[in-house]
Design a protein around this motif. Structure first.
Motif: not given
Length: 445
Positions: A190-210, A217-222
């Protein structure tokens, strides 16, 4: 040599130790003295904090209702603060009382109060930190697991309880699966999943802003980042608690073969979704037609594509249908869409004037492009009662709808024809009433 009775005997010893600690605490509480006084003080603080929780909750609710413009995350935060106000009040009051008693009396006379304050502070922090876990079941599991562990740790019986839970195990050869391992695995994952969600949310936000990356390709990368992070979190969580996954390789292979036959459609949709994202045939925001469904793509999922129509309906179309069926993408290579309108005028009207009026009327309608693609009008035939025309015009925003723009052009044609006395013919039928003598003549009698 270790016998089968030894683990069971060890478990009984752990139970006896825990029971001894519990009974000793109860005896000390029942016996008059400072420990009993501390328990009574803690109970009194708990009752006081309960009433403070009710009063402060009403104050917070009134303050929120008096203000407008709160965002959803702010309202969620206020709700969580309101729910835990009793615990917050207890942590503050018990902590303050503990510090005060440390100064005026012996430390042992405030030990239980300090322990209660520490647990209240830790429980409050765990409750707020666990809100990062979105899944409700997993969030509750992590919250209660950390609460129980923190309580046992600060009370000083965590080692005994850990030994007891570890003895409640399933042993098959070298494979050892205990209740402690399962609980630890659930909390760690559960802790690892929480960390993974936070990291994926930050990464997804950066990808969508590019803006250099296309929407598909943004959807595929996310999706790739999410699958990688969550898969890594699961396996790291399992390895962190010491579970060996090599023994499950053969079993997982057999299960995979069975699932492959039973989930052919699901796998087909997953593969089709990857193909759609790679070939960029459709992307979020495109306007498509599939059969009788016409709308724009709202989102691309792993199994389906969400298409929203003009009437507000949301169709979940499987990815496989978009690969195997004929799909009209109105905005695939560019956003220009040509629309055709058919109409007719009477033979007494000048066709040159009709074509000129039709082009001018269409060009004056909003959303109809005047450059670089101008409206055109051509004669397409001589009908029974009218000269038939086709009016072609272009738009660049199919997401704004097609039926409404056609209707506006029809209205513009009507107004232009009415202003210049251009008649729009309609079929006419002549009805003749025959007398009885005419009926007899027709019958030949």
């Amino acid at each position: 040599m270790e016998t089968e009775e030894e683990p069971f005997a060890a478990a009984l010893m752990s139970v006896d130790e825990i029971w001894f600690l519990f009974t000793s605490f109860l005896e000390s509480v029942i016996t008059p003295g400072w420990r009993q006084n501390q328990v009574l003080i803690v109970l009194g603080l708990a009752v006081l904090c309960y009433f403070l929780h009710i009063v402060s909750g009403r104050v917070i609710e009134n303050q929120v209702r008096a203000r407008e413009g709160w965002s959803k995350w702010q309202l969620r935060m206020i709700v969580q603060i309101k729910r835990r106000m009793g615990l917050v009040w207890f942590a503050l009051l018990a902590g303050g009382l503990y510090l005060f008693m440390q100064q005026i009396t012996w430390p042992s006379r405030s030990y239980f109060i300090g322990l209660s304050a520490t647990l209240a502070i830790v429980w409050t922090g765990i409750a707020y930190a666990a809100r990062l876990v979105r899944n409700r079941f997993l969030r509750r599991l992590v919250t209660w697991g950390l609460w129980i562990y923190a309580t046992l740790y600060f009370v000083g019986v965590s080692d005994e309880v850990s030994e007891f839970l570890d003895d409640l195990a399933l042993d098959v050869g070298d494979f050892h699966l205990s209740l402690l391992t399962l609980i630890t695995a659930a909390v760690v994952i559960g802790v690892f999943f929480t960390v993974a969600r936070l990291v994926s949310s930050t990464t997804a936000s950066s990808i969508r802003k590019n803006e250099d990356i296309s929407p598909s390709m943004q959807v595929l990368a996310v999706k790739a980042v999410q699958i990688t992070l969550y898969g890594f979190a699961f396996f790291m969580g399992v390895k962190a608690v010491g579970i060996d996954l090599t023994g499950l390789a053969v079993l997982s292979g057999a299960i995979g073969v069975g699932l492959g036959f039973g989930l052919q459609k699901v796998v087909s949709n997953l593969v089709s979704g990857v193909i759609i994202l790679l070939d960029k045939s459709i992307k979020p925001g495109d306007v498509i037609s599939l059969g009788e469904t016409f709308g724009w793509i709202n989102s691309l999922g792993a199994r389906y594509v969400s298409v929203v129509t003009r009437d507000g309906k949301e169709y979940l179309i499987p990815n496989e249908d978009l690969i195997t069926s004929q799909v009209v993408n109105w905005s695939h290579s560019n956003e220009f869409v040509r629309l055709d309108i058919f109409f007719g005028t009477s033979y007494g009207c000048d066709p040159h004037q009709v074509r000129k009026l039709a082009i001018e009327a269409a060009a004056d309608v909003d959303r109809v492009l005047a450059h670089p693609k101008l409206p055109v009008c051509h004669i397409v035939g001589f009908g029974d009662s009218s000269v038939d025309y086709i009016l072609r015009f272009w738009i660049s925003d199919p997401t704004g709808g097609l039926t409404n723009i056609r209707g506006n052009v029809y209205l513009a044609l009507w107004d232009a024809f009415e202003a210049h006395n251009i008649s729009i013919p309609f079929p006419q039928r002549e009805v003749r009433m025959l007398t009885d003598e005419q009926d007899i003549v027709r019958d030949g009698t």
